[in-house]
Design a protein around this motif. Structure first.
Motif: not given
Length: 165
Positions: A34-48, A129-142
Motif C-alpha cells: 500500500p502506497a501509504e506504507q511506503l516511503l522512498d528517500l532515494g539517494g538523500h538518506w545519508q544526507a538526512l 547546493d545552497g537550495k537543496s537543504r530547503d528544496r529537497v531535505l526539508r520535505p524529505a525530513y517532514e
C-alpha cells in the motif's frame, strides 16, 4: 533508500528475517505494498542521517535509528534478495518517532554544510547546493517525521531497504 512500515507479525510470521523474505522476495515488492506504507528517500538518506545525527554513519539512539539504525537482516541474504534490509522493531520506532516529532527541521538545518558533508563522504553531498537543504531535505525530513509517527501510532515495525546498483 526506501522505508516500509509493517505489522510486527505478518501472515502469522513473527521473525523479521522471514518477514523480509516474504515482503522483499519478489522484484515487484514495491507495487504490492500500500502506497501509504511506503516511503522512498532515494539517494538523500545519508544526507538526512548526517543532518539528524551530525555523523555520516553513526550516532546515538534514538536519532540514529531514523536512517542507519536497526538490525541488518541480509548479511547472508543480500545476494538472494538483491538488496539490503534493515529492521527496526516497534519498540525502537516509537522513540525515533518521538525524536523526530520533537526536533523541527530548523533545529538540525544548521548542520547543513555541503563541503563538510562531502569531506565526511556523505553520499551525493558534492551535488548539494545552497537550495537543496530547503528544496529537497526539508520535505524529505517532514515525510520521514510523518512516516515514523504513523508507524509508532500503529505499533508497526519499519524495514529500511537499499537496493544494490
Amino acid at each position: 533508500m526506501s522505508y516500509l512500515r509493517v505489522p510486527p507479525t505478518m501472515e502469522g510470521e513473527p521473525d523479521p528475517g522471514r518477514i523480509a523474505r516474504l515482503v522483499f522476495g519478489t522484484p515487484d515488492w514495491r507495487r504490492r505494498q500500500p502506497a501509504e506504507q511506503l516511503l522512498d528517500l532515494g539517494g538523500h538518506w545519508q544526507a538526512l542521517h548526517y543532518l539528524i545525527t551530525g555523523d555520516p554513519w553513526d550516532g546515538r539512539q534514538p536519532e540514529a535509528d531514523v536512517v542507519c539504525g536497526g538490525r541488518l537482516l541480509t548479511e547472508d541474504g543480500a545476494a538472494e534478495l538483491g538488496l539490503d534490509v534493515i529492521f527496526l522493531a516497534p519498540d525502537r520506532v516509537r522513540p525515533a518517532a518521538d525524536h523526530l516529532a520533537g526536533t523541527p527541521f530548523d533545529q538540525i538545518a544548521a548542520r547543513y554544510d555541503p563541503a563538510a558533508m562531502a569531506a565526511a563522504e556523505v553520499q551525493d553531498a558534492a551535488g548539494l547546493d545552497g537550495k537543496s537543504r530547503d528544496r529537497v531535505l526539508r520535505p524529505a525530513y517532514e515525510r520521514l517525521t510523518e512516516f515514523f509517527a504513523k508507524a509508532a501510532a500503529d505499533r508497526q515495525a519499519v524495514f529500511k531497504v537499499m537496493t544494490h546498483s
